[in-house]
Write an enzyme that holds these catalytic residues in place. Structure first.
Site, PDB file in Angstrom:
ATOM      1  N   SER A   1       0.828  -1.217   0.000  1.00 42.37           N
ATOM      2  CA  SER A   1       0.000   0.000   0.000  1.00 42.37           C
ATOM      3  C   SER A   1       0.858   1.262   0.000  1.00 42.37           C
ATOM      4  O   SER A   1       2.037   1.240   0.360  1.00 42.37           O
ATOM      5  CB  SER A   1      -0.903   0.015   1.231  1.00 42.37           C
ATOM      6  OG  SER A   1      -1.612  -1.198   1.317  1.00 42.37           O
TER       7      SER A   1
HETATM    8  N1  SAM Z   1      -0.726  -4.839   4.061  1.00 46.64           N
HETATM    9  C1  SAM Z   1       0.024  -5.175   2.883  1.00 46.64           C
HETATM   10  C2  SAM Z   1       1.407  -4.602   2.882  1.00 46.64           C
HETATM   11  O1  SAM Z   1       1.785  -3.940   3.857  1.00 46.64           O
HETATM   12  O2  SAM Z   1       2.145  -4.864   1.923  1.00 46.64           O
HETATM   13  C3  SAM Z   1      -0.711  -4.824   1.601  1.00 46.64           C
HETATM   14  C4  SAM Z   1      -1.875  -5.695   1.400  1.00 46.64           C
HETATM   15  S1  SAM Z   1      -2.426  -5.890  -0.250  1.00 46.64           S
HETATM   16  C5  SAM Z   1      -3.074  -4.318  -0.610  1.00 46.64           C
HETATM   17  C6  SAM Z   1      -3.858  -6.890   0.087  1.00 46.64           C
HETATM   18  C7  SAM Z   1      -3.521  -8.301   0.545  1.00 46.64           C
HETATM   19  O3  SAM Z   1      -4.728  -8.915   0.962  1.00 46.64           O
HETATM   20  C8  SAM Z   1      -2.945  -9.179  -0.560  1.00 46.64           C
HETATM   21  O4  SAM Z   1      -1.688  -9.663  -0.192  1.00 46.64           O
HETATM   22  C9  SAM Z   1      -3.959 -10.307  -0.688  1.00 46.64           C
HETATM   23  O5  SAM Z   1      -3.372 -11.584  -0.943  1.00 46.64           O
HETATM   24  C10 SAM Z   1      -4.613 -10.291   0.678  1.00 46.64           C
HETATM   25  N2  SAM Z   1      -5.945 -10.906   0.736  1.00 46.64           N
HETATM   26  C11 SAM Z   1      -7.002 -10.768  -0.102  1.00 46.64           C
HETATM   27  N3  SAM Z   1      -8.029 -11.517   0.317  1.00 46.64           N
HETATM   28  C12 SAM Z   1      -7.620 -12.126   1.468  1.00 46.64           C
HETATM   29  C13 SAM Z   1      -8.242 -13.027   2.383  1.00 46.64           C
HETATM   30  N4  SAM Z   1      -9.493 -13.475   2.232  1.00 46.64           N
HETATM   31  N5  SAM Z   1      -7.517 -13.451   3.447  1.00 46.64           N
HETATM   32  C14 SAM Z   1      -6.244 -13.032   3.639  1.00 46.64           C
HETATM   33  N6  SAM Z   1      -5.609 -12.198   2.800  1.00 46.64           N
HETATM   34  C15 SAM Z   1      -6.287 -11.739   1.736  1.00 46.64           C
END
Ligand code: SAM
Length: 223
Positions: free
Chosen positions: A70
């Site tokens: 992000s």
């Molecule tokens: N917080 C992260 C960072 O600091 O890099 C960025 C997160 S990224 C915008 C969103 C993340 O949510 C992705 O890695 C994706 O795999 C994860 N995601 C999406 N659906 C999910 C779920 N149901 N359970 C766990 N993770 C999930």
């Protein structure tokens, strides 16, 4: 004299830190604890490959598994909205690169972070170990169900967009607890929502427009 043509590796030096913190402040990140945490955690550790020389710019960047790290100011604003105390146990849904969890770990007592992609969790764990961060537990799983074994949580941060704040996560929020979650369709601008569990029920605040990858059910296919 022959000089090397190889570019100098980017480091989180005084000049980069000053620019990084300036961008955070100018976007509304004013909480000293959050600014100190973001000054301590080098975002460059969490961005590799093609985009590593952009790690200190205020923009989201691609990471493996088709996901994103992000935008730093959004990380700061979400962390600030959680109003974390040093005693708090925090759940983050969406480990991604691990950067947000590392920032949370500087302020909270313990952080649980969960991602549906095993590769992202494995790589984030390796960085936490390398940075000697010992208060994060990173887990592969579908975070839309939360982590019932470790619930309830003082704070919950969802870093992927849900159509509504997920019920199981709301159920795992302590009395007085706060959850921050982007809500809306994945292909549109979403709203960052802050939910607080009070004696009178759940209180909702709309914070700002954001754009996140979607919260997807089930595990990622790669290992
Ligand atoms: N917080 C992260 C960072 O600091 O890099 C960025 C997160 S990224 C915008 C969103 C993340 O949510 C992705 O890695 C994706 O795999 C994860 N995601 C999406 N659906 C999910 C779920 N149901 N359970 C766990 N993770 C999930």
């Amino acid at each position: 004299m022959i000089t090397s043509l190889k570019a100098r590796p980017l480091t989180f030096d005084a000049e980069h830190k000053m620019q990084f913190l300036f961008a955070l402040r100018s976007k509304g990140v004013t909480d000293t604890r959050v600014l100190e945490a973001m000054e301590k955690v080098d975002r460059g550790r969490f961005v590799t490959g093609l985009f590593e020389d952009r790690a200190y710019e205020d923009m989201p960047l691609p990471i493996p598994c088709g996901q994103t790290i992000s935008q730093p100011s959004v990380v700061g604003l979400m962390t600030q909205a959680l109003n974390i105390s040093p005693r708090d146990k925090v759940l983050e849904v969406g480990t991604g690169s691990g950067y947000q969890a590392a920032v949370l770990s500087q302020i909270a007592r313990r952080v649980y972070t969960i991602d549906r992609h095993q590769r992202l969790v494995r790589e984030a764990r390796a960085i936490f170990d390398d940075m000697d961060i010992t208060n994060i537990t990173a887990i592969t799983g579908d975070g839309s169900h939360g982590l019932p074994d470790q619930a309830p949580f003082d704070r919950i941060l969802v870093t992927a967009a849900a159509e509504d704040p997920p019920g199981p996560l709301l159920a795992q929020l302590k009395m007085g607890g706060i959850m921050v979650v982007p809500v809306g369709q994945s292909d549109a601008v979403q709203s960052l929502i802050r939910v607080e569990r009070t004696e009178a029920g759940l209180e909702y605040d709309e914070l700002r427009p954001v754009r996140f990858v979607p919260l997807v059910e089930g595990l990622g296919r790669e290992t």
